[in-house]
Each structure stands twice: as C-alpha cells, then as structure tokens.
Design a protein around this motif. Sequence first.
Motif, PDB file in Angstrom:
ATOM      1  N   MET A   1      54.625   5.456   8.393  1.00  0.00           N
ATOM      2  CA  MET A   1      55.094   6.559   7.602  1.00  0.00           C
ATOM      3  C   MET A   1      53.892   7.136   6.874  1.00  0.00           C
ATOM      4  N   SER A   2      53.821   8.452   6.833  1.00  0.00           N
ATOM      5  CA  SER A   2      52.730   9.115   6.125  1.00  0.00           C
ATOM      6  C   SER A   2      53.219  10.458   5.594  1.00  0.00           C
ATOM      7  N   VAL A  21      63.626  15.060   0.496  1.00  0.00           N
ATOM      8  CA  VAL A  21      62.627  14.028   0.807  1.00  0.00           C
ATOM      9  C   VAL A  21      62.213  14.228   2.260  1.00  0.00           C
ATOM     10  N   SER A  22      60.903  14.176   2.497  1.00  0.00           N
ATOM     11  CA  SER A  22      60.433  14.280   3.880  1.00  0.00           C
ATOM     12  C   SER A  22      59.193  13.406   4.062  1.00  0.00           C
ATOM     13  N   TYR A  23      58.970  13.018   5.305  1.00  0.00           N
ATOM     14  CA  TYR A  23      57.793  12.213   5.646  1.00  0.00           C
ATOM     15  C   TYR A  23      57.546  12.327   7.140  1.00  0.00           C
ATOM     16  N   ASP A  24      56.349  11.953   7.546  1.00  0.00           N
ATOM     17  CA  ASP A  24      55.995  11.931   8.959  1.00  0.00           C
ATOM     18  C   ASP A  24      56.103  10.499   9.467  1.00  0.00           C
ATOM     19  N   ARG A  25      56.674  10.344  10.663  1.00  0.00           N
ATOM     20  CA  ARG A  25      56.806   9.017  11.264  1.00  0.00           C
ATOM     21  C   ARG A  25      56.149   9.062  12.644  1.00  0.00           C
ATOM     22  N   VAL A  34      60.508  13.749   9.397  1.00  0.00           N
ATOM     23  CA  VAL A  34      61.867  13.343   9.047  1.00  0.00           C
ATOM     24  C   VAL A  34      62.156  13.919   7.676  1.00  0.00           C
ATOM     25  N   SER A  35      63.328  14.532   7.504  1.00  0.00           N
ATOM     26  CA  SER A  35      63.654  15.077   6.183  1.00  0.00           C
ATOM     27  C   SER A  35      65.129  14.880   5.873  1.00  0.00           C
ATOM     28  N   TYR A  36      65.392  14.712   4.589  1.00  0.00           N
ATOM     29  CA  TYR A  36      66.748  14.570   4.060  1.00  0.00           C
ATOM     30  C   TYR A  36      66.900  15.548   2.910  1.00  0.00           C
TER      31      TYR A  36
END
Length: 77
Positions: A1-2, A21-25, A34-36
């Motif tokens: 995760m980054s 909330v978002s992050y790169d996987r 990925v985002s929520y």
Amino acid sequence: MSDYRAEASVGSDGFVSVLVVSYDRTVGDETREVSYRMEYASMDAVTVSRPPVVRPRGERDGPRRGGGRARVRFDDR
C-alpha cells in the motif's frame, strides 16, 4: 500500500459529513487506486423509543456479560 490519503469534511460541531480514503495497491506489476467514500446526504432529527433491554437512567446495570459494553443514552421525556 502506498500514497495513502484521507480527506474529511468536518462541521463546527465536530460532525464528519464526508470521509474519502484512497490509496494505491500494487500486486505484482499492477498498481490500482482503491478509494472509499462515505457521505451523509441529509440528517434529520430522529426520536427513538427505549428498547425493553435498556434500563431507565439510575437503575443498576446488573452483571456484566461478555467482554465489552456499549452505553446508549435515551431522552427520558
């Protein structure tokens, strides 16, 4: 995760109306974002009735069962 990011819209009363909330996987050679998003579109006053399992204010709680406890406050009008 980054590349983790979180953004919130918070009112003067501390109420969070929007949370993003978002992050790169990365799996193997592929990276996906990925985002929520959680949002309250409207909030109205709600009145609830005391459920039979909740004792009126001032009565003892009785024996503790299980590992946790939740406190719920009801308006006694």
